[in-house]
Motif scaffolding. Structure first.
Motif, PDB file in Angstrom:
ATOM      1  N   GLN A   1      43.313  34.397  40.703  1.00 23.19           N
ATOM      2  CA  GLN A   1      41.775  34.476  41.106  1.00 23.19           C
ATOM      3  C   GLN A   1      41.218  34.836  39.611  1.00 23.19           C
ATOM      4  N   ARG A   2      39.940  34.459  39.788  1.00 25.08           N
ATOM      5  CA  ARG A   2      39.059  34.415  38.493  1.00 25.08           C
ATOM      6  C   ARG A   2      39.822  33.996  37.233  1.00 25.08           C
ATOM      7  N   GLY A   3      40.493  32.944  37.382  1.00 24.98           N
ATOM      8  CA  GLY A   3      41.386  32.272  36.385  1.00 24.98           C
ATOM      9  C   GLY A   3      41.170  30.505  36.676  1.00 24.98           C
TER      10      GLY A   3
ATOM     11  N   GLY B   1      36.714  34.623  42.475  1.00 22.38           N
ATOM     12  CA  GLY B   1      37.153  35.938  43.046  1.00 22.38           C
ATOM     13  C   GLY B   1      37.159  35.824  44.616  1.00 22.38           C
TER      14      GLY B   1
ATOM     15  N   GLN C   1      39.317  28.850  29.276  1.00 21.48           N
ATOM     16  CA  GLN C   1      39.806  30.319  28.796  1.00 21.48           C
ATOM     17  C   GLN C   1      38.688  31.194  28.727  1.00 21.48           C
ATOM     18  N   GLY C   2      37.708  31.158  29.443  1.00 23.85           N
ATOM     19  CA  GLY C   2      36.544  32.003  29.373  1.00 23.85           C
ATOM     20  C   GLY C   2      36.831  33.073  30.582  1.00 23.85           C
ATOM     21  N   ILE C   3      36.066  34.237  30.691  1.00 24.42           N
ATOM     22  CA  ILE C   3      36.172  35.008  31.891  1.00 24.42           C
ATOM     23  C   ILE C   3      35.236  34.211  32.878  1.00 24.42           C
ATOM     24  N   VAL C   4      35.887  34.489  33.995  1.00 26.26           N
ATOM     25  CA  VAL C   4      35.191  34.001  35.423  1.00 26.26           C
ATOM     26  C   VAL C   4      34.797  35.171  36.179  1.00 26.26           C
ATOM     27  N   HIS C   5      33.338  34.962  36.323  1.00 33.12           N
ATOM     28  CA  HIS C   5      32.443  36.187  37.240  1.00 33.12           C
ATOM     29  C   HIS C   5      31.710  35.342  38.104  1.00 33.12           C
ATOM     30  N   GLY C   6      31.683  35.766  39.363  1.00 32.96           N
ATOM     31  CA  GLY C   6      30.937  35.206  40.290  1.00 32.96           C
ATOM     32  C   GLY C   6      31.331  33.581  40.457  1.00 32.96           C
TER      33      GLY C   6
ATOM     34  N   THR D   1      32.143  32.155  31.116  1.00 31.73           N
ATOM     35  CA  THR D   1      31.363  32.600  30.154  1.00 31.73           C
ATOM     36  C   THR D   1      32.241  31.990  28.959  1.00 31.73           C
TER      37      THR D   1
END
Lengths: 103, 816
Positions: free
Chosen positions: A15-17, A35, A55-60, A64
């Motif tokens: 999740q978020r990956g 998520g 490789q970025g951060i997943v949000h919503g 990024t």
């Protein structure tokens, strides 16, 4: 011609990956799991300087980029304003816990 | 259900800003109608001076054009002055009979210029200086007439006078007080300013009272006669003797007014359906005439209009900047001192520089600067942050601005630079580009400039310059963010300190718990807040809060540094910078086996293997683990390196065994996560070959023991570490530096280096917690050791030898 390919069980993507799909006929494609357990796929290449979005951060439903923090909309592949650019999105679906990708 | 109706009276900066804030948080709540007396859409009134001076056009200063209103479904009535509020029927009525009903009414009627009650004040050729029409009247007059008189040498009057001179007129300025801008400047500063304005051709009449405006033969004004009897020829008279809050509409409607419409901390008037913002509002006895406070009010009012019910406006400290090109003036807070205040003054009339900083109990309460205003934003920020300046007061006046010292040739005065100067050395952004973007996009904050131009968005060393450019473009509308209350990111209203406090006091141990408790606006945060929250959780509740790898930046997830081509760099730890033939062999073998293209010795005395493919990472780690080597954490917001010199072990000058001390410190701190990276150094003697003076913790051996230095930084802005204390033994070095780092870990904000942490809280505070309070030091040290116990080398945990599956899956691509 677009073909649906079986990729992996959903549980292989955190999740978020993300995970990266590579093959001889195409550039790397990043598959993201948000998520809220939705799936997205885009070229693993930031429209800015080609950073690996996987490789970025997943949000919503955004990621990024790890290189210079551009934000990319995962549904469309578009950069979030004021940045301008687009990375190619791909169709992806979930069937019985298995991830399929249209290449 | 029908939407509620919101009517805004006053189509200016404060009112429209409130609408913008409202649309951001509750875009669909209201059906909005706007009435403006002027025929224009919302424009930046502050920039009328550059328009008058011919540096900008009216089109340049429009903030919201007609399409903005249309796009947001707002009904705009321009050129319609509201003459009546019918509170019983809940409607407003305009001069021409247009009516609009409201559920909520927002008054932003601004202010009206004060017109001196002297004979002739109504003659043709007499104007105020308030809006586009006044500005155009002045420009027109300047084209055919010679003599102008400006009444009032305040901010507005001087800007008007400057504009008229640039338009070719001869300008006399009449002022009642003894010196110019007496509300913003002390006498000395005013004197210097007056001199430079006189050099531009302005002629001053101080302590002068206007008796009459004399009518000429044509019916137009022809002269100003003073009480002293003196008469000054004038084809144009500009009244700039002050403004009055425009509250007559509210007064007629029976709302309580007293030098403005009286509002409470939520910007509500005595009628709960009616709010007031901007120059027309009187908040706690003050009606603000500058734009920065109006923006703060707008934010609070919008919050309450959106029925969020949080946020109070508590008043503002204001700063002023005179927008006369080529003359730098800055003024903020209480600049005139008084009981219990101390003055720091630097005066060099020869080069036209005057700086005065007013201190009270070691805090800055006001500042005036002429000639060199580079430090203005920094001073203002310190006033707002209420920062204790006891330690820096001896060099406060010499400026170090809040600038980095690299990447922009050490320039520190943006206003004088040509447009082609590169401001941001990271992203290659020139001054001209920044100025153009600020004007075109109507930007007001540093964050916006960063987003749109990328300037100051990377290393931040040019932040001070960008702030200055912003200040010179938007004038008083720029307020530096107040660092103690600035929200973590757009996902929340809470600042770092509040988040840390909530996590600690409410014993929050997971990210969903934090986001729920503090009312996060996004479901799972963003790339800014998630890493911060993750750090706060694991540092506040070690061994209890779960680390979330998906909330860590890629480097900390991959335990290696991502490079521009997506490959990684791998740095094995070499304790204290020491290595062995066997380790070197293992590194050489790995480099060959994984075809590492570049090998480099780092600044922290390590060996860096650059260009490792992500899929090879678990294998290379396993190889290193087999050779007894562990992660060097060159990728983390964590302990990086302890650099050492040779020391007493070999060096003929060495007084202490620095290598041994360094190794001990590094082993103790292994695996320490922190708000930002942490670097240490140990030197064996004051020659300081390990460069301990620019480290987060620097240890320098002397014959009788060790000197400890803290909060140094060799990066963006070189900061020399400050002397912390002197200790006698190795154990004390470990305890004191460990306790210092633990305090930083517990109270620092995410991405705040030790230098910024210590500047924020004050070295005295840090010393009181670590040096002076032995029990607290021991407790801090114990908490550090507790957090670090059982830390496992991430490489050993994740290393995968050939043939094993395990974690490797996460590092490999899936074949299509």
């Amino acid at each position: 011609m677009i073909k649906w390919k079986r990729i992996c069980p959903l549980t292989d993507i955190p999740q978020r990956g993300s995970r990266v799909v590579s093959g001889p006929d195409h550039d790397d494609i990043a598959i993201f799991r948000s998520g809220d357990d939705q799936l997205f796929a885009v070229h693993d290449k930031c429209p800015h300087k080609g950073g690996p979005l996987s490789q970025g951060i997943v949000h919503g439903h955004q990621v990024t980029c790890p290189l210079h923090s551009w934000k990319i909309e995962l549904t469309s592949g578009n950069a979030v304003a004021p940045d301008v650019g687009c990375t190619q999105p791909f169709a992806v679906r979930l069937e019985d816990g298995v991830v399929w990708l249209a290449i | 259900m029908d939407k509620m109706k919101l009517v805004l009276v006053g189509n200016g900066m404060a009112g429209v800003r409130t609408l913008e804030e409202l649309l951001k948080i509750a875009p669909d709540m209201y059906d909005i109608t706007v009435f403006g007396a002027e025929p224009h859409p919302n424009y930046n009134r502050i920039l009328l001076s550059p328009v008058l001076a011919g540096e900008m056009t009216v089109q340049d200063i429009i903030l919201n054009d007609h399409s903005w209103y249309a796009d947001n479904g707002i009904r705009l009535h321009t050129g319609k002055r509201i003459t009546q509020i019918d509170r019983r029927a809940r409607k407003v009525v305009a001069e021409d009979g247009t009516e609009a009903e409201y559920d909520r009414l927002l008054l932003a009627t601004g202010s009206t210029p004060f017109i001196l009650p002297v004979p002739g004040a109504d003659l043709p050729g007499v104007v105020a200086y308030r809006d586009i029409a006044d500005t155009q009247a002045m420009i027109e007059a300047s084209q055919s007439r010679m003599h102008a008189v400006v009444i009032g040498a305040g901010l507005l009057g001087l800007e008007a006078a400057n504009g008229l001179i640039l338009r070719g007129m001869q300008v006399h300025v009449i002022h009642l007080a003894e010196w110019i801008m007496e509300r913003q400047l002390d006498r000395t500063a005013a004197g210097l300013l007056q001199k430079s304005l006189e050099a531009k051709g302005m002629q001053f009449h101080m302590g002068a009272q206007t008796a009459e405006l004399v009518r000429g033969e044509s019916g137009r004004v022809c002269a100003v006669r003073l009480k002293s009897g003196e008469s000054i020829p004038a084809d144009l008279v500009v009244m700039a003797a002050g403004i009055r809050p425009n509250a007559s509409l509210a007064e007629q409607a029976g709302l309580y007014c007293n030098r403005g419409v009286v509002v409470n901390d939520t910007l509500q008037t005595y009628d709960p359906r009616i709010y007031a913002v901007g120059e027309c509002a009187n908040h706690r006895g003050t009606a603000y005439g500058l734009v920065a406070p109006l923006f703060e009010q707008a934010k609070v009012a919008a919050n309450h209009l959106a029925m969020y019910g949080i946020g109070r406006y508590l008043g503002s400290v204001t700063s002023t900047k005179l927008k006369v090109t080529g003359i730098d003036v800055f003024s903020a807070g209480n600049f005139s001192g008084g009981e219990g205040c101390e003055d720091l003054i630097l005066s060099d009339p020869g080069i036209g520089v005057y700086k005065r900083v007013v201190l009270k109990d070691d805090h800055i309460v006001g500042a005036v600067m002429i000639g060199d205003t580079a430090d203005g934003p920094r001073m203002f920020q310190m006033i707002r942050d209420n920062q204790n300046v006891a330690e820096i007061r001896d060099h406060l006046l010499f400026g170090n601005s809040n600038l980095g010292d690299v990447g922009h040739k050490g320039e520190n005065q943006a206003a004088k630079l040509p447009d082609s100067t590169e401001i941001c050395g990271c992203n290659g952004v020139c001054k001209g580009t920044i100025v153009k973007t600020i004007k075109e996009k109507g930007l007001f904050t540093l964050e916006e400039v960063r987003k749109h131009t990328k300037a100051s968005s990377s290393c931040g060393s040019c932040t001070g310059l960008v702030e200055q450019i912003l200040a010179s473009c938007v004038g008083g509308a720029y307020t530096p963010a107040d660092s103690t209350t600035k929200p973590v990111c757009a996902c929340t209203e809470h600042a770092h300190g509040e988040v840390r406090k909530a996590i600690r006091e409410q014993h929050l141990t997971s990210m969903p718990a934090v986001m729920q408790t503090l009312g996060w606006k996004t479901p799972d945060g963003c790339a800014t807040c998630r890493p911060a929250l993750n750090y706060y959780l694991i540092s506040t509740w070690p061994h209890e809060a779960q680390d979330d790898p998906q909330s860590r930046f890629v480097n900390e997830r991959a335990h290696a540094n991502i490079q521009k081509d997506g490959s990684y760099s791998v740095v094995p730890r070499m304790w204290g910078g020491l290595t062995t033939p066997a380790e070197l062999r293992a590194i050489a073998d790995a480099a060959e086996k994984y075809q590492v293209p570049t090998i480099k010795v780092t600044g922290g005395q390590r060996i860096d293997l650059l260009g490792v493919k992500k899929t090879d990472l678990p294998k290379i780690w396993a190889d290193f683990a087999d050779a007894g080597m562990v992660s060097g954490h060159a990728y983390g917001k964590s302990l990086r390196t302890v650099k050492t010199c040779v020391g007493a072990e070999h060096c003929r000058f060495g007084t202490q065994r620095s290598m041994e001390m360094g190794v001990k410190l590094e082993k103790m701190l292994f695996g320490m996560w922190s708000p930002h990276k942490v670097k240490l150094a140990v030197s064996g003697c004051p020659r300081n070959c390990a460069e301990a003076g620019i480290k987060d913790v620097g240890v320098i051996g002397v014959d009788s023991g060790y000197e400890l230095y803290v909060a140094g930084n060799g990066g963006i802005k070189t900061e020399v570490a400050e002397f912390f204390c002197k200790v006698g033994s190795d154990e004390e070095v470990m305890e004191y530096s460990g306790a210092f780092l633990q305090l930083y870990r517990e109270e620092g904000y995410y991405l705040e280096r030790t230098v910024h942490f210590v500047h924020r809280v004050g070295l005295d505070y840090v010393k009181s917690k670590v040096v002076e309070d032995g029990a607290n030091r021991k407790a801090l040290f114990e908490r550090l050791l507790f957090a670090l116990q059982d830390y496992k080398d991430p490489w050993a945990e994740r290393g995968v030898r050939d043939g094993e599956a395990g974690l490797r899956a996460a590092f490999e691509n899936i074949p299509a």
